[in-house]
Write an enzyme that holds these catalytic residues in place. Structure first.
Site, PDB file in Angstrom:
ATOM      1  N   MET A  74      14.864  29.458  52.288  1.00 54.16           N
ATOM      2  CA  MET A  74      13.611  29.212  51.598  1.00 54.16           C
ATOM      3  C   MET A  74      12.496  28.948  52.607  1.00 54.16           C
ATOM      4  O   MET A  74      12.747  28.669  53.774  1.00 54.16           O
ATOM      5  CB  MET A  74      13.758  28.015  50.650  1.00 54.16           C
ATOM      6  CG  MET A  74      14.749  28.249  49.512  1.00 54.16           C
ATOM      7  SD  MET A  74      14.243  29.613  48.448  1.00 54.16           S
ATOM      8  CE  MET A  74      15.600  29.627  47.279  1.00 54.16           C
ATOM      9  N   CYS A  75      11.259  28.969  52.145  1.00 49.80           N
ATOM     10  CA  CYS A  75      10.097  28.857  53.009  1.00 49.80           C
ATOM     11  C   CYS A  75       9.304  27.605  52.666  1.00 49.80           C
ATOM     12  O   CYS A  75       9.588  26.910  51.700  1.00 49.80           O
ATOM     13  CB  CYS A  75       9.199  30.090  52.848  1.00 49.80           C
ATOM     14  SG  CYS A  75      10.071  31.671  53.028  1.00 49.80           S
ATOM     15  N   ARG A  76       8.290  27.337  53.479  1.00 55.32           N
ATOM     16  CA  ARG A  76       7.350  26.243  53.222  1.00 55.32           C
ATOM     17  C   ARG A  76       5.942  26.812  53.353  1.00 55.32           C
ATOM     18  O   ARG A  76       5.676  27.646  54.220  1.00 55.32           O
ATOM     19  CB  ARG A  76       7.524  25.100  54.218  1.00 55.32           C
ATOM     20  CG  ARG A  76       8.908  24.464  54.273  1.00 55.32           C
ATOM     21  CD  ARG A  76       9.191  23.525  53.092  1.00 55.32           C
ATOM     22  NE  ARG A  76       9.689  24.273  51.942  1.00 55.32           N
ATOM     23  CZ  ARG A  76       9.993  23.697  50.769  1.00 55.32           C
ATOM     24  NH1 ARG A  76       9.817  22.401  50.596  1.00 55.32           N
ATOM     25  NH2 ARG A  76      10.456  24.432  49.783  1.00 55.32           N
ATOM     26  N   ASN A 110       7.689  31.282  48.035  1.00 54.86           N
ATOM     27  CA  ASN A 110       8.911  30.592  48.431  1.00 54.86           C
ATOM     28  C   ASN A 110       9.922  30.796  47.312  1.00 54.86           C
ATOM     29  O   ASN A 110       9.651  30.463  46.156  1.00 54.86           O
ATOM     30  CB  ASN A 110       8.654  29.093  48.637  1.00 54.86           C
ATOM     31  CG  ASN A 110       9.937  28.311  48.821  1.00 54.86           C
ATOM     32  OD1 ASN A 110      10.879  28.792  49.430  1.00 54.86           O
ATOM     33  ND2 ASN A 110       9.979  27.106  48.274  1.00 54.86           N
TER      34      ASN A 110
END
Length: 257
Positions: A1-3, A112
């Protein structure tokens, strides 16, 4: 996952959010606290609006903490509306074209999450994209595919309807193709004047999303930038947050008809 984070308000230098807070986005690229993957080192990107009608864009495959160009740009670029994103790949390769944000005309988009069992639905979803937007697609991520679908489904005319229809199309295709992994979609888009952030999942685990308003700005983030927990408001699951240029905020159910 991303931020990721987005900012709307009085112009500030990007470093004020990207580097300076205790739990800045660069710090989150190393030590995310509310993500399945604590390290987000598969590239990064910034997108910003200034006097020109289309956004500036800088993306790189280096980890955000290891790129001196990012620090220099963030120190000098001042904007009243900008995006920043650090990436943790969910399967597609690490390349500049796969880094967020993605841009088309006056729009910026970042994401995300993931389309569950993406290989099962990728081709059928790509076939739904209009030629104009498919031709402008540069990378291979499900995130950019979602952005192209939103443009195809009328983002320029009715953003909320385009978001709703895109979610419906993706989830219907996943069901038709037998995908069992969830669709998780916490995303943000802008037309240069306002910001729209979405927190949605096909299961009960949508990725985190928060916002905070001050007198002169609104910040929307994947996770808080500091320990002032009482100052951050979580976006409700399966809801869309709208932030207008005058900092008016509204929230509505994502799949509201």
């Amino acid at each position: 996952m991303c931020r990721w984070l987005s900012y709307v308000g009085d112009p500030v230098y990007l470093e004020k959010l990207v580097f300076e807070p205790r739990h800045s986005l660069v710090e989150q690229s190393l030590h995310a606290e509310q993500a399945k993957t604590p390290t987000n080192g598969d590239g990064f990107g910034i997108g910003w609006y200034d006097e020109r009608p289309t956004p500036g864009l800088y993306r790189e495959i280096l980890p955000a903490w290891n790129d001196p160009n990012l620090r220099s740009l963030a120190h000098h670029i001042k904007s009243g509306l900008f995006f920043a994103h650090v990436r943790a790949s969910t399967g597609t390769h690490t390349s500049r074209t796969n880094c967020h944000p993605f841009a088309h005309d006056k729009y910026l988009f970042m994401h995300n999450g993931q389309i569950g069992d993406y290989p099962l639905v990728r081709r059928s979803l790509e076939n739904m994209i209009e030629d104009e937007f498919y031709a402008g697609r540069q990378g291979s991520t499900d995130s950019e595919l979602i952005f192209c679908l939103m443009l195809t489904l009328g983002l320029k005319e009715d953003p909320h309807r385009a978001i709703r229809r895109t979610i419906e199309v993706v989830e219907n295709e996943m069901k038709a193709r037998g995908a069992t992994a969830p669709f998780r979609f916490t995303a943000c888009l802008s037309n240069g004047k306002s910001v729209c952030a979405i927190r949605h999942a096909s299961d009960d685990k949508p990725p985190s999303l928060y916002w905070r308003k001050r007198d002169d700005h609104v910040i929307v983030v994947s996770e808080p930038l500091d320990t002032e927990t009482e100052s951050w408001t979580a976006v409700a699951p399966n809801h869309t947050l709208h932030v207008e240029g005058d900092l008016t905020i509204s929230e509505e159910a994502t799949l509201k008809v």
